[in-house]
Structure formats: structure tokens, C-alpha cells
Design a protein around this motif. Structure first.
Motif, PDB file in Angstrom:
ATOM      1  N   LYS A   6       4.075   4.993  -2.439  1.00  0.00           N
ATOM      2  CA  LYS A   6       4.207   5.925  -3.556  1.00  0.00           C
ATOM      3  C   LYS A   6       4.642   5.151  -4.798  1.00  0.00           C
ATOM      4  N   PHE A   7       4.165   5.588  -5.950  1.00  0.00           N
ATOM      5  CA  PHE A   7       4.647   4.992  -7.186  1.00  0.00           C
ATOM      6  C   PHE A   7       4.688   6.047  -8.274  1.00  0.00           C
ATOM      7  N   VAL A   8       5.440   5.761  -9.306  1.00  0.00           N
ATOM      8  CA  VAL A   8       5.581   6.673 -10.442  1.00  0.00           C
ATOM      9  C   VAL A   8       5.006   5.987 -11.668  1.00  0.00           C
ATOM     10  N   GLY A   9       4.160   6.699 -12.386  1.00  0.00           N
ATOM     11  CA  GLY A   9       3.629   6.146 -13.627  1.00  0.00           C
ATOM     12  C   GLY A   9       2.400   5.286 -13.416  1.00  0.00           C
ATOM     13  N   GLU A  10       2.364   4.159 -14.115  1.00  0.00           N
ATOM     14  CA  GLU A  10       1.193   3.284 -14.064  1.00  0.00           C
ATOM     15  C   GLU A  10       0.992   2.683 -12.675  1.00  0.00           C
ATOM     16  N   THR A  11      -0.257   2.470 -12.337  1.00  0.00           N
ATOM     17  CA  THR A  11      -0.574   1.859 -11.047  1.00  0.00           C
ATOM     18  C   THR A  11      -0.084   0.415 -11.022  1.00  0.00           C
ATOM     19  N   PRO A  12       0.735   0.064 -10.063  1.00  0.00           N
ATOM     20  CA  PRO A  12       1.168  -1.333  -9.956  1.00  0.00           C
ATOM     21  C   PRO A  12      -0.050  -2.254  -9.813  1.00  0.00           C
ATOM     22  N   SER A  13       0.035  -3.393 -10.397  1.00  0.00           N
ATOM     23  CA  SER A  13      -1.140  -4.275 -10.445  1.00  0.00           C
ATOM     24  C   SER A  13      -1.631  -4.637  -9.045  1.00  0.00           C
ATOM     25  N   PHE A  14      -0.729  -4.767  -8.108  1.00  0.00           N
ATOM     26  CA  PHE A  14      -1.170  -5.175  -6.773  1.00  0.00           C
ATOM     27  C   PHE A  14      -1.886  -4.050  -6.024  1.00  0.00           C
ATOM     28  N   LEU A  15      -1.875  -2.843  -6.602  1.00  0.00           N
ATOM     29  CA  LEU A  15      -2.560  -1.717  -5.975  1.00  0.00           C
ATOM     30  C   LEU A  15      -3.840  -1.306  -6.714  1.00  0.00           C
ATOM     31  N   VAL A  16      -4.092  -1.930  -7.828  1.00  0.00           N
ATOM     32  CA  VAL A  16      -5.287  -1.570  -8.602  1.00  0.00           C
ATOM     33  C   VAL A  16      -6.539  -1.767  -7.743  1.00  0.00           C
ATOM     34  N   GLY A  17      -7.386  -0.747  -7.767  1.00  0.00           N
ATOM     35  CA  GLY A  17      -8.646  -0.833  -7.030  1.00  0.00           C
ATOM     36  C   GLY A  17      -8.599  -0.220  -5.658  1.00  0.00           C
ATOM     37  N   LEU A  18      -7.394   0.111  -5.184  1.00  0.00           N
ATOM     38  CA  LEU A  18      -7.289   0.752  -3.867  1.00  0.00           C
ATOM     39  C   LEU A  18      -7.302   2.273  -4.016  1.00  0.00           C
ATOM     40  N   GLN A  19      -7.626   2.938  -2.939  1.00  0.00           N
ATOM     41  CA  GLN A  19      -7.742   4.394  -2.953  1.00  0.00           C
ATOM     42  C   GLN A  19      -6.409   5.050  -3.300  1.00  0.00           C
ATOM     43  N   GLN A  20      -6.460   6.061  -4.190  1.00  0.00           N
ATOM     44  CA  GLN A  20      -5.259   6.822  -4.544  1.00  0.00           C
ATOM     45  C   GLN A  20      -5.459   8.299  -4.211  1.00  0.00           C
ATOM     46  N   TYR A  21      -4.370   8.968  -3.874  1.00  0.00           N
ATOM     47  CA  TYR A  21      -4.390  10.393  -3.548  1.00  0.00           C
ATOM     48  C   TYR A  21      -3.236  11.075  -4.271  1.00  0.00           C
ATOM     49  N   ASN A  22      -3.418  12.351  -4.608  1.00  0.00           N
ATOM     50  CA  ASN A  22      -2.272  13.093  -5.116  1.00  0.00           C
ATOM     51  C   ASN A  22      -1.456  13.626  -3.933  1.00  0.00           C
ATOM     52  N   HIS A  23      -0.358  14.324  -4.227  1.00  0.00           N
ATOM     53  CA  HIS A  23       0.567  14.711  -3.169  1.00  0.00           C
ATOM     54  C   HIS A  23      -0.086  15.598  -2.124  1.00  0.00           C
ATOM     55  N   SER A  24      -0.804  16.611  -2.558  1.00  0.00           N
ATOM     56  CA  SER A  24      -1.409  17.528  -1.581  1.00  0.00           C
ATOM     57  C   SER A  24      -2.490  16.825  -0.758  1.00  0.00           C
ATOM     58  N   GLU A  25      -3.196  15.936  -1.386  1.00  0.00           N
ATOM     59  CA  GLU A  25      -4.236  15.199  -0.650  1.00  0.00           C
ATOM     60  C   GLU A  25      -3.634  14.297   0.416  1.00  0.00           C
ATOM     61  N   ILE A  26      -2.582  13.588   0.075  1.00  0.00           N
ATOM     62  CA  ILE A  26      -2.021  12.659   1.059  1.00  0.00           C
ATOM     63  C   ILE A  26      -1.273  13.422   2.151  1.00  0.00           C
ATOM     64  N   GLY A  49       1.869  -8.583   0.617  1.00  0.00           N
ATOM     65  CA  GLY A  49       1.507  -8.471  -0.784  1.00  0.00           C
ATOM     66  C   GLY A  49       2.151  -7.314  -1.508  1.00  0.00           C
ATOM     67  N   ILE A  50       2.957  -6.531  -0.831  1.00  0.00           N
ATOM     68  CA  ILE A  50       3.596  -5.379  -1.469  1.00  0.00           C
ATOM     69  C   ILE A  50       4.774  -5.838  -2.322  1.00  0.00           C
ATOM     70  N   ASN A  51       4.773  -5.416  -3.565  1.00  0.00           N
ATOM     71  CA  ASN A  51       5.919  -5.656  -4.433  1.00  0.00           C
ATOM     72  C   ASN A  51       6.789  -4.396  -4.393  1.00  0.00           C
ATOM     73  N   PHE A  52       7.827  -4.419  -3.602  1.00  0.00           N
ATOM     74  CA  PHE A  52       8.640  -3.224  -3.402  1.00  0.00           C
ATOM     75  C   PHE A  52       9.401  -2.822  -4.672  1.00  0.00           C
ATOM     76  N   ALA A  53       9.464  -3.684  -5.647  1.00  0.00           N
ATOM     77  CA  ALA A  53      10.099  -3.317  -6.911  1.00  0.00           C
ATOM     78  C   ALA A  53       9.243  -2.339  -7.708  1.00  0.00           C
ATOM     79  N   GLU A  54       7.959  -2.229  -7.332  1.00  0.00           N
ATOM     80  CA  GLU A  54       7.045  -1.385  -8.099  1.00  0.00           C
ATOM     81  C   GLU A  54       6.651  -0.104  -7.367  1.00  0.00           C
ATOM     82  N   VAL A  55       7.186   0.105  -6.179  1.00  0.00           N
ATOM     83  CA  VAL A  55       6.865   1.318  -5.425  1.00  0.00           C
ATOM     84  C   VAL A  55       8.148   2.008  -4.998  1.00  0.00           C
ATOM     85  N   VAL A  56       8.013   3.237  -4.530  1.00  0.00           N
ATOM     86  CA  VAL A  56       9.181   4.026  -4.138  1.00  0.00           C
ATOM     87  C   VAL A  56       9.760   3.540  -2.818  1.00  0.00           C
ATOM     88  N   GLU A  57       8.925   3.063  -1.936  1.00  0.00           N
ATOM     89  CA  GLU A  57       9.385   2.641  -0.616  1.00  0.00           C
ATOM     90  C   GLU A  57      10.417   1.515  -0.743  1.00  0.00           C
TER      91      GLU A  57
END
Lengths: 274, 65
Positions: free
Chosen positions: B32-52, B6-14
Motif C-alpha cells: 500500500k502507498f499514499v500519494g505518488e507511485t513509488p518509483s520501484f512500483l512504477v509499471g506494476l498493476q495497481q488496484y483501489n481498495h475495493s478491488e484489492i 527491491g521493496i523500499n519500505f520507506a515508501e510504502v505503508v507496510e
């Protein structure tokens, strides 16, 4: 084959949190690459030219996020192909102290030695490692059974890895990509990710002399190293074109073995330089 | 999300499935992503850089030598 993942974690990148007090160089190097410690790395494809067996020198400039805050037992590789045999340079912490180390796999084929492959490790002692300045030129060398590390041309506090004088460098028979900002977990994937900036990476098939690596250090300012004998690969980490280079990091040696920025973005090419 | 299909690699850094960082047991990955949360990731846990980064340095994600 689909890889099952019960959870997908995500990161919201919050700008250039790792970028701080670096300066824009007025001279030769204007860019370096930022590695995030998560999965960012540069992949350099396998090449026989990058697998010297009798002698090796690896030189680069590095600015870790911290010389002391590596977690206990974690090895952050600045460059490496250790898990493919080979060699690597990494920052680690043991017993509460940080060490800069160079590990290389060699074969002691001389019956008077072990007669098998083993790893040699050279290191910079923790007193020196933890006192290193923001940017450091690291030179790792191997020849005639001796692995050594130099930092800004210095040897104070370093310990060489000593093996059989006839020992040669050993690599696995599978492809051996070199990773900048990581080690190889396998021929296809990276591991042990580094956090910080790396610049002006070079691999030689000779063990450089003091004059050579003093020339590379150049009083703390990277310069043109193309005339140094044995240069097999030279990645300037964004120079000369900056973010327009993304995702390809040109090999400035004659061998044209370009690197690929992987799991990175153009903004990871920064104007933060030695 | 239960698999990487289900990962859309066009919307993430990987770059691709081949370059994903996996947890030691292979059951988790990080994106990792830049800017708006990709739709396929909405609702999943997010962390900032230091947290991850702190999470990546645990035994769940890193071999401790």
C-alpha cells in the motif's frame, strides 16, 4: 532469507473510503482505529499477563464495514491469538448467513472429559448478528468450561460453548502476541484481517459479571473502565492524542503493554466512535 | 519485480518484510502507498481498495474455512 514474489500488487489508497457516518464523541472516546481488511493490524507483544488460564474476558467496540457482507467461509478476526492456542473473536459467514463468534482453546484435563485440548465456540446467531447496529460492544467471556458472547449486554440468540468445568485456557509454548484487527498466523505474523473500526479494547483475567459489562456498555457510550477488577490491558485506539499517537497505542492499564499499529498509517486513527 | 529485496519500505505503508501479507502459495504480496507511485512500483498493476479487497478474499489469498 529473501522471499520470492513473482508479482507485487499495489493499492492506491483512495482517501477514507471506509469512513462514513460515524460521529465525534463528545465524551470519553474520541478516536477509533480503522482496519482495511488487507493487512492492517495492531500487534500487542506476548505477555504472561495477557495469557490468563482460568478465566478471561475480552471487551471491545466494533463497527465492521458490514455485518453481512463477509465472504462465505472467510473469518475476519476483530481480535485474536487463536493460531497461537488462545482465543479470538471473529465475524464469519456460513450457509449464506453471518455469525459473530468467539473461539477459545481449552484443555479438558479431567478424565471424565476429553482429556485433551479442544476448541470451544460461542456465537451470536445469524438473525441477531445480521441485525446488529453500526457500533456494538462485544464481550467474550470464559470460565469454568463455558465460553459466552454478549452484544450490547444482550444474550438473545447467543449460544455458549460448553466444555469440561475444570478446563483451563491453553496457549502454545511459543510467544503469543495478541493482534487487534487480525488473528495470529504465527507468533510473528498476522492473518484473517478485519475490515472496519475498533475502539476501546480491554482484556481481563476474570469473567466479568453482568454488572461489570453493563457498566462497560454504559448505555452505548464508552467510559472509564479502569476500576473494573482484573483489567490486564486496555487500548483506547488513539485516545487521548489522536493521530499524534501513531504508531503506538498506549495500554491504559497499569501493565503498560502498548500496541503497535502495523501496516497502518496515522490517518487510520479516526474520529469515528461509538 | 521478482523478490522482496527491491521493496523500499520507506515508501510504502507496510512496516517490513516480516509483516508482508503473502498469497497462500507465498509467491505474491501486496503493498500500500499514499500519494505518488513509488518509483520501484512504477509499471506494476495497481488496484483501489475495493478491488484489492475482492482479490484478498479469493482462495488465492485467504484460507476458506
Amino acid at each position: 532469507m529473501l522471499l520470492r514474489a513473482t508479482t507485487i500488487m499495489k493499492i492506491l489508497r483512495l482517501g477514507q473510503s471506509l469512513c462514513s457516518s460515524g460521529s465525534i464523541g463528545g465524551a470519553f472516546s474520541k478516536y477509533s482505529c480503522l482496519f482495511d481488511g488487507i493487512d492492517a493490524h495492531v500487534r500487542i507483544e506476548d505477555s504472561a499477563l495477557l495469557r490468563p488460564e482460568s478465566a478471561l474476558t475480552v471487551s471491545f467496540w466494533v463497527r465492521p464495514s458490514s455485518w453481512t457482507q463477509v465472504p462465505f467461509g472467510v473469518e475476519q478476526f476483530m481480535i485474536g491469538c487463536v493460531k497461537s492456542g488462545g482465543w479470538g473473536v471473529y465475524l464469519t459467514k456460513q450457509g449464506g448467513n453471518s455469525y459473530l463468534r468467539f473461539r477459545i482453546r481449552v484443555s479438558d484435563i479431567d478424565p471424565a472429559c476429553s482429556g485433551s485440548a479442544q476448541y470451544l465456540t460461542a456465537e451470536v446467531g445469524y438473525v441477531q448478528t445480521e441485525a446488529l447496529p453500526e457500533w456494538v460492544n462485544v464481550v467474550a467471556r470464559y470460565e469454568n468450561g463455558r465460553a459466552s458472547l454478549r452484544y450490547n449486554t444482550l444474550s438473545t440468540g447467543t449460544v455458549d460453548g460448553i466444555g469440561c468445568p475444570s478446563a483451563t485456557i491453553v496457549y502454545h509454548p511459543s510467544p503469543v502476541p495478541v493482534f487487534i484487527g487480525a488473528d495470529s498466523a504465527s507468533p510473528t505474523s498476522a492473518s484473517n484481517f478485519f475490515e472496519g473500526n475498533i475502539d476501546e479494547v480491554a482484556i481481563f483475567n476474570t469473567s466479568l459479571t453482568v454488572d461489570d459489562y453493563t457498566s462497560i456498555y454504559n448505555d452505548g457510550s464508552p467510559g472509564d473502565i479502569s476500576a473494573i477488577v482484573g483489567l490486564q490491558g486496555w487500548w483506547r485506539m488513539g485516545d487521548p492524542n489522536g493521530q499524534a499517537s501513531f504508531p503506538t497505542l498506549i495500554d491504559n492499564s497499569v501493565n503498560e503493554n502498548d500496541g503497535t499499529m502495523t501496516d497502518m498509517i496515522a490517518a487510520d486513527i479516526e474520529t469515528v466512535v461509538p | 519485480m521478482t523478490n522482496v529485496a527491491g521493496i523500499n519500505f520507506a515508501e510504502v505503508v507496510e512496516n517490513s518484510q516480516d509483516t508482508l501479507r503473502l498469497s497462500i502459495d507465498g509467491t505474491k504480496t501486496v503493498l500500500k502507498f499514499v500519494g505518488e507511485t513509488p518509483s520501484f512500483l512504477v509499471g506494476l498493476q495497481q488496484y483501489n481498495h475495493s478491488e484489492i479487497l475482492a482479490i484478498m478474499q479469493t482462495a488465492e489469498w485467504t484460507n476458506i474455512e
